[in-house]
Design an enzyme around this catalytic site. Structure first.
Site, PDB file in Angstrom:
ATOM      1  CE1 TYR A  34       4.585   5.462   7.773  1.00 24.24           C
ATOM      2  CE2 TYR A  34       5.564   3.377   7.090  1.00 24.24           C
ATOM      3  CZ  TYR A  34       4.464   4.190   7.219  1.00 24.24           C
ATOM      4  OH  TYR A  34       3.231   3.748   6.800  1.00 24.24           O
TER       5      TYR A  34
HETATM    6  N1  LIG Z   1       0.170   3.316   0.802  1.00 18.54           N
HETATM    7  C1  LIG Z   1       0.875   2.371   1.411  1.00 18.54           C
HETATM    8  O1  LIG Z   1       1.533   1.570   0.759  1.00 18.54           O
HETATM    9  C2  LIG Z   1       0.852   2.224   2.908  1.00 18.54           C
HETATM   10  C3  LIG Z   1       1.527   1.132   3.476  1.00 18.54           C
HETATM   11  C4  LIG Z   1       1.512   0.976   4.848  1.00 18.54           C
HETATM   12  C5  LIG Z   1       0.824   1.876   5.636  1.00 18.54           C
HETATM   13  N2  LIG Z   1       0.174   2.945   5.071  1.00 18.54           N
HETATM   14  C6  LIG Z   1      -0.538   3.866   5.958  1.00 18.54           C
HETATM   15  O2  LIG Z   1      -1.849   4.027   5.451  1.00 18.54           O
HETATM   16  C7  LIG Z   1      -2.320   5.339   5.713  1.00 18.54           C
HETATM   17  C8  LIG Z   1      -2.766   6.007   4.424  1.00 18.54           C
HETATM   18  O3  LIG Z   1      -1.654   6.036   3.537  1.00 18.54           O
HETATM   19  P1  LIG Z   1      -1.717   6.694   2.098  1.00 18.54           P
HETATM   20  O4  LIG Z   1      -0.852   5.894   1.212  1.00 18.54           O
HETATM   21  O5  LIG Z   1      -3.115   6.948   1.730  1.00 18.54           O
HETATM   22  O6  LIG Z   1      -0.939   8.060   2.408  1.00 18.54           O
HETATM   23  P2  LIG Z   1      -1.317   9.571   1.987  1.00 18.54           P
HETATM   24  O7  LIG Z   1      -0.138  10.386   2.374  1.00 18.54           O
HETATM   25  O8  LIG Z   1      -1.775   9.608   0.585  1.00 18.54           O
HETATM   26  O9  LIG Z   1      -2.544   9.899   2.931  1.00 18.54           O
HETATM   27  C9  LIG Z   1      -2.409  10.430   4.226  1.00 18.54           C
HETATM   28  C10 LIG Z   1      -3.207  11.723   4.296  1.00 18.54           C
HETATM   29  O10 LIG Z   1      -3.157  12.199   5.635  1.00 18.54           O
HETATM   30  C11 LIG Z   1      -3.015  13.594   5.608  1.00 18.54           C
HETATM   31  N3  LIG Z   1      -2.351  13.985   6.848  1.00 18.54           N
HETATM   32  C12 LIG Z   1      -1.073  13.741   7.219  1.00 18.54           C
HETATM   33  N4  LIG Z   1      -0.825  14.260   8.424  1.00 18.54           N
HETATM   34  C13 LIG Z   1      -1.979  14.840   8.831  1.00 18.54           C
HETATM   35  C14 LIG Z   1      -2.356  15.547   9.996  1.00 18.54           C
HETATM   36  N5  LIG Z   1      -1.482  15.778  10.981  1.00 18.54           N
HETATM   37  N6  LIG Z   1      -3.631  16.007  10.094  1.00 18.54           N
HETATM   38  C15 LIG Z   1      -4.524  15.796   9.090  1.00 18.54           C
HETATM   39  N7  LIG Z   1      -4.209  15.138   7.963  1.00 18.54           N
HETATM   40  C16 LIG Z   1      -2.951  14.660   7.835  1.00 18.54           C
HETATM   41  C17 LIG Z   1      -2.183  13.895   4.382  1.00 18.54           C
HETATM   42  O11 LIG Z   1      -2.423  15.204   3.879  1.00 18.54           O
HETATM   43  C18 LIG Z   1      -2.647  12.825   3.408  1.00 18.54           C
HETATM   44  O12 LIG Z   1      -3.648  13.315   2.540  1.00 18.54           O
HETATM   45  C19 LIG Z   1      -1.174   6.055   6.417  1.00 18.54           C
HETATM   46  O13 LIG Z   1      -1.374   5.944   7.801  1.00 18.54           O
HETATM   47  C20 LIG Z   1       0.035   5.258   6.004  1.00 18.54           C
HETATM   48  O14 LIG Z   1       1.073   5.364   6.942  1.00 18.54           O
HETATM   49  C21 LIG Z   1       0.176   3.130   3.716  1.00 18.54           C
END
Ligand SMILES: NC(=O)c1ccc[n+]([C@@H]2O[C@H](COP(=O)([O-])OP(=O)(O)OC[C@H]3O[C@@H](n4cnc5c(N)ncnc54)[C@H](O)[C@@H]3O)[C@@H](O)[C@H]2O)c1
Ligand SMILES: *[C@@H]1O[C@H](CO)[C@@H](O)[C@H](O)[C@H]1NC(C)=O
Length: 478
Positions: free
Chosen positions: A277
């Protein structure tokens, strides 16, 4: 994040999310129709046929009300998904399944959703395409943008990495506030191009990704598909437009990997990822550099630090632990793990600040004999700046849920997690006044309020004296 997969799965089975209200209503009405059918046939056998007919017609009527897209020609932006996404995303669905779910907004919904409703400083609001809008951070950002009057359109593939019904519930909430969410994949370049051409997006907030560090052990290709190929697809679409939108996207604190300098600052080493990741997010930062350099795209990367809160992600430790505590299942903690837990509202303010200060894309290469300025390429930490022991996080949950956790404390395995995270946010503070204000106690209280409401948990019922057990546990965990 430290949690035990089996415990999570078990907890997931223990608590079922409530069906969305519209389904409940529909079920109720179907039952009433069935009941009235019974009464009629009991009264007279002559009426049996009519009653059955009535019930059938009612059901057909209810069905068409509920799934209008089956009959009306609602706008379908989707072209066929790319081979990458359909091969590797475990949850990508056949097109017939997609129609049955029936949540595709109409084209006029999309245009209305993309149009700002306010005028800021006498000027027009921004218009943002939010990828991952049915996700945790995406849903919150979309609501915040819409609330202040910006145009917002969401895109999400609703994959089954975690409960699609939670994603649908977030999307329903967005729909109720005037934000359309399109069911589609970021690897669908034709869909992205059509969207960006059709609506006047000034910004793309790219949050869609395959998240979670340990799931990569099971499905590595999902990370490549969404975080590498998907990012390229989004940047390609943005770069090719005559009016290039500015792109703000989610990187991650995980890029710091085995960095042991604290707090983590943006210029620290990020070349020792501890998970696939993290490696795909690091690759994303390099890809962003190339697209900024070649095409003059304005790109801002945000390194989020363990974001938590209402409508959160069930795969994350705080959420999985809450479910396990409620279900009476054991949880597994990694000894000494510390996290810079960051409350969702603080992260949303950071995202909006980054959008507002993004600066314009300039287009690439040489235009009309001279280069048109340099497009911004930025990277920011968005954290809370105060790391907390994961064990203390569990302590707060126990207090809020009124029930002791059944804890197992183990040494952290080297399969993705890092021992600690700690953000230095002075760059974001300088450039857009980012200032996290929510303590873990306050933030988890908001989370638990949402959690018990969403899953219809009666805390009074689950609270029970577990004195003997908890004494045994404190011995085990010392
Ligand atoms: N929540 C955290 O603590 C955290 C920390 C660091 C980075 N991030 C990053 O922040 C962003 C949002 O994270 P989150 O916690 O809301 O995650 P999440 O999984 O709740 O949201 C991501 C969304 O993207 C959608 N998705 C995934 N692949 C897809 C694709 N190929 N096409 C269309 N939609 C797609 C999923 O269905 C999901 O609803 C992500 O990029 C994640 O890597 C989150
Ligand atoms: C935080 O980062 C800034 C640069 O953005 C740097 O000047 C400062 O020294 C860092 N603070 C700490 C405590 O490392």
């Amino acid at each position: 994040m430290p949690h035990h997969c089996n415990a999570v799965d078990a907890a997931a089975k223990g608590i079922k999310p409530p069906p969305p209200p519209q389904h409940q209503q529909q079920l109720l009405m179907v039952r009433r129709v069935a009941a009235s059918g019974k009464l009629l046939s009991a009264a007279s056998s002559h009426l049996l046929f009519r009653a059955t007919l009535l019930a059938t017609l009612s059901l057909v009527f209810l069905f068409t009300l509920h799934y209008p897209s089956l009959l009306s020609h609602s706008f379908h932006l989707s072209s066929s998904p790319s081979s990458i996404s359909s091969n590797t995303l475990p949850a990508s669905r056949s097109s017939s399944h997609r129609i049955l779910l029936g949540s595709s907004p109409s084209w006029s919904d999309v245009l209305r959703s993309a149009t700002p409703t306010r005028r800021r400083d006498g000027g027009a609001g921004i218009s943002v395409l939010v990828t991952g809008a049915a996700g945790f951070v995406g849903a919150h950002c979309s609501l915040a943008l819409r609330a202040r009057g910006d145009g917002v359109v969401g895109l999400d593939n609703f994959n089954a990495y975690y409960s699609p019904s939670l994603k649908r519930a977030r999307a329903s909430l967005l729909a109720s506030r005037g934000v359309a969410v399109i069911d589609g994949d970021i690897n669908d370049g034709a869909l992205l191009s059509r969207l960006l051409d059709a609506a006047p997006f000034t910004h793309v907030l790219h949050l869609a990704a395959q998240a979670g560090v340990r799931h990569a052990l099971r499905d590595p290709q999902a990370y490549v598909a969404s975080n590498v190929a998907g990012l390229v697809s989004v940047l390609e679409a943005a770069a090719r437009r005559p009016h290039q939108p500015a792109v703000v996207w989610a990187s991650s604190s995980s890029v710091y990997g085995l960095n042991d300098k604290s707090p983590f600052s943006e210029d620290h080493r990020t070349d020792r990822p501890a998970s696939l990741y993290a490696a795909t997010k690091k690759a994303g930062e390099a890809i962003a550099h190339a697209y900024n350099h070649i095409y003059g795209l304005s790109i801002t990367g945000l390194r989020f630090f363990t974001v938590y809160g209402p409508w959160g992600r069930p795969d994350m430790a705080y959420f999985a632990f809450a479910r396990s505590i409620v279900a009476g299942e054991p949880i597994t903690l990694f000894r000494g793990a510390r996290r810079d837990f960051t409350y969702i509202d603080d992260v949303v303010r950071g995202c909006l600040g980054a959008l507002d200060t993004a600066g314009e894309s300039t287009g690439g290469g040489v235009r009309g004999g001279k280069k048109r300025g340099v497009a911004p390429l930025r990277i920011y930490n968005l954290g809370n700046t105060s790391p907390v022991d994961v064990a203390r996080m569990v302590g707060i949950l126990e207090k809020l849920l009124g029930r002791k956790a059944n804890k197992r404390v183990v040494t952290m395995p080297s399969n993705g997690d890092v021992p600690f995270t700690h953000a230095n946010v002075s760059r974001a503070a300088r450039d857009f006044g980012y200032r996290p204000t929510t303590s873990l106690d306050a933030g988890l209280r908001h989370f638990v309020e949402w959690f018990v409401d969403y899953y219809k948990i009666d805390l009074a019922k689950i609270a029970k004296p577990t004195k003997r057990k908890s004494m045994a546990m404190s011995t085990a965990s010392s």
